[in-house]
Write a protein that holds these residues in place. Structure first.
Motif, PDB file in Angstrom:
ATOM      1  N   SER A 178      46.899  27.952  33.698  1.00  0.00           N
ATOM      2  CA  SER A 178      46.220  28.310  33.931  1.00  0.00           C
ATOM      3  C   SER A 178      44.883  27.016  33.632  1.00  0.00           C
ATOM      4  N   GLY A 221      45.258  34.900  32.703  1.00  0.00           N
ATOM      5  CA  GLY A 221      44.785  34.212  33.665  1.00  0.00           C
ATOM      6  C   GLY A 221      45.725  35.100  35.104  1.00  0.00           C
ATOM      7  N   VAL A 238      38.582  27.877  29.101  1.00  0.00           N
ATOM      8  CA  VAL A 238      40.025  28.726  29.222  1.00  0.00           C
ATOM      9  C   VAL A 238      40.448  28.722  27.827  1.00  0.00           C
TER      10      VAL A 238
END
Ligand code: HEM
Ligand code: HEM
Ligand code: SF4
Ligand code: SF4
Length: 438
Positions: free
Chosen positions: A176, A138, A227
């Motif tokens: 993240s 991240g 993510v």
């Protein structure tokens, strides 16, 4: 431009069809030589040429020329800087030190151009100028500087740019998240807010390595997983809902009639033929819980596992429910001791409410267990495999649930304990025979 070192093997990499890191490094090497902005470089001007040289040498010899890390960092922090020293400093003085810095990215990765210019200027001035936006951690990754520059960079970032370093080593890695509610209609909770609040709550864990090994939080607003929390985080927070998918039957008709493009038009540009709801949606539902009744789309929501497929194909017709929250899954990792592993379901549903005490309780119970029992360099996922999922349930005080079982017989890690069985495990055979004939 002629560089310090001949690099025939690296040059060959530029001939392929994809963008090449070799071309990028050469461009940066040229830029440093020409120095159009008259920057007073604080580390060797030709450090990028030396990186090309040392990589070429490694390609030739099939041996690396980096020494094992070494402890290097900034005052007060145990992470954020990853030490690199070259074992050929005479041949490649520009990379005698070539440390990496992890820089904590803003949630959702929003920047102003002013901020981007300032970090680029800082890194040109005090480092190699080579950076990566973003690493799979991240973070913004700054690649290559000398030890003397670290405090200077840290001071500049924290005092003038309100910018913190990220995590590295055996600590909480930079949390993240996906951009969530800021742009995405599918977000089931505010990923940015939760990521921000937990980053602040766990500053100590982030900057002072006290864990057996790395630990990652990642926050996805919905099961689409932008993510990839389920594959990459020791604790994966996935947005979900527990009521029914919202259906707009008029819009279903519009998709079927070809008035609305499926997948928001993402697959346009090729002739896929007319949209076929049976083939593209209903038959692809992993739990087979959808069907048509006339022109009405029906869903048996009890069976739906919130995979997002139908919603992705027909976003105007289908939306996540209104009773939203998140699921917590644990134990994902890339191979270190054992192979790669995805997260396992721990908490099927939890509302996301400030100050997030329910979530923090789960986190802290897990950390207490892992810090006590985890071996050096053992990830949470490996500890769960070694001591058992039931142990994890005991340590977190959570009850065994049907959702913990992927499918019958697949992961039968939930057992009765003796004290839960009336009369315990040792039964009296004569008493038993009174009720059961031979
Ligand atoms: C120009 C040269 C380099 C580039 C482009 C580069 C690129 C990167 C990037 C992008 C990351 C972050 C990966 C991620 O989180 O997704 C990373 C991490 C890492 N790099 Fe490099 N790197 C360079 C030099 C080096 C050198 C010289 C070494 C070893 C001597 C090294 C070893 C590592 C290791 C071990 C990590 C992972 C650290 C951790 O998370 O534990 N890299 N590198
Ligand atoms: C409420 C009643 C029952 C419960 C809770 C129950 C539970 C179970 C469980 C947990 C297993 C092991 C599944 C596995 O290996 O993963 C099993 C297997 C089995 N049960 Fe039952 N059972 C019940 C009733 C019955 C009855 C009434 C019979 C026969 C008349 C039966 C015959 C079997 C057989 C033959 C197997 C082995 C199947 C195989 O390995 O392919 N069960 N049962
Ligand atoms: S994970 Fe879901 S909520 Fe987050 S950006 Fe991706 S699609 Fe949107
Ligand atoms: S979200 Fe997935 S499982 Fe649920 S109805 Fe749609 S396709 Fe089926």
């Amino acid at each position: 431009m002629a560089f310090k070192h001949e690099t025939p093997l690296l040059d060959q990499l530029e001939s392929g069809p994809w963008p090449s890191f070799v071309s990028d490094l050469k461009r940066q090497a040229t830029h440093r030589k020409e120095n159009p902005d008259n920057v007073e470089y604080q580390i060797d001007t030709d450090c990028v040429e030396d990186i090309l040289g040392v990589v070429e040498l490694s390609y030739k010899e099939k041996e690396v020329h980096w020494k094992h890390g070494g402890i290097v960092g900034v005052f007060g922090y145990g992470g954020g800087v990853i030490g690199r020293y070259c074992d050929q400093p005479e041949q490649f003085p520009g990379v005698a030190h070539f440390h990496t810095l992890r820089v904590n990215q803003p949630n959702g990765k929003y920047y102003t151009t002013d901020y981007l210019r300032r970090i680029c200027d800082l890194w040109d001035f005090r480092g190699s100028g080579v950076m990566n936006m973003h690493g799979s951690t991240g973070d913004i990754i700054f690649l290559g500087t000398r030890t003397e520059q670290l405090e200077e960079i840290f001071y500049e970032m924290t005092h003038k740019m309100d910018q913190d370093l990220g995590g590295s080593g055996s600590n909480l890695r930079t949390p993240s998240c996906c951009l969530g509610e800021s742009r995405c209609e599918w977000a089931c909770y505010n990923t940015q807010e939760l990521c921000y609040q937990l980053t602040h709550e766990y500053q100590d864990e982030l900057h002072r390595p006290a864990f057996p090994y790395k630990f990652k939080f990642k926050f996805d607003g919905c099961p689409n997983g932008c993510v990839a929390a389920i594959a990459r985080a020791d604790m994966s927070f996935l947005g979900t809902w527990r009521d029914n998918i919202r259906i707009d039957q008029e819009a279903v008709k519009a998709y079927v009639g070809g008035e609305l493009p499926p997948n928001g038009g993402a697959h346009s540009g090729r002739d896929w033929g007319p949209f076929d709801i049976q083939k593209e949606v209903i038959d692809r539902c992993p739990t087979q819980c959808m069907w048509m009744e006339g022109d009405q789309l029906k869903i048996n929501d009890k069976e739906c596992n919130r995979c997002m497929h139908c919603i992705n194909v027909m976003p105007r017709a289908l939306r996540p429910g209104e009773d939203k929250g998140l699921s917590i899954l644990v134990g994902a990792k890339a191979p270190i001791l054992d192979g790669a592993q995805m997260s396992s379901m721990l908490v099927p549903f939890m509302k996301v409410e400030e100050p997030y005490d329910d979530i923090k309780e789960v986190i802290e119970n897990i950390w207490d267990w892992w810090m006590e029992e985890g071996k050096n360099r053992e990830r949470l996922g490996e500890l769960i495999k070694r001591q058992g999922f039931q142990k994890l349930l005991d340590m977190t005080g959570l009850k065994a649930l049907a959702q913990h079982v992927q499918e019958p017989r697949h992961n039968p890690y939930i057992f009765w304990r003796e004290e839960e069985v009336p009369g315990g495990f040792s039964q009296d055979i004569t008493d038993f025979r009174k009720r059961h004939q031979r």
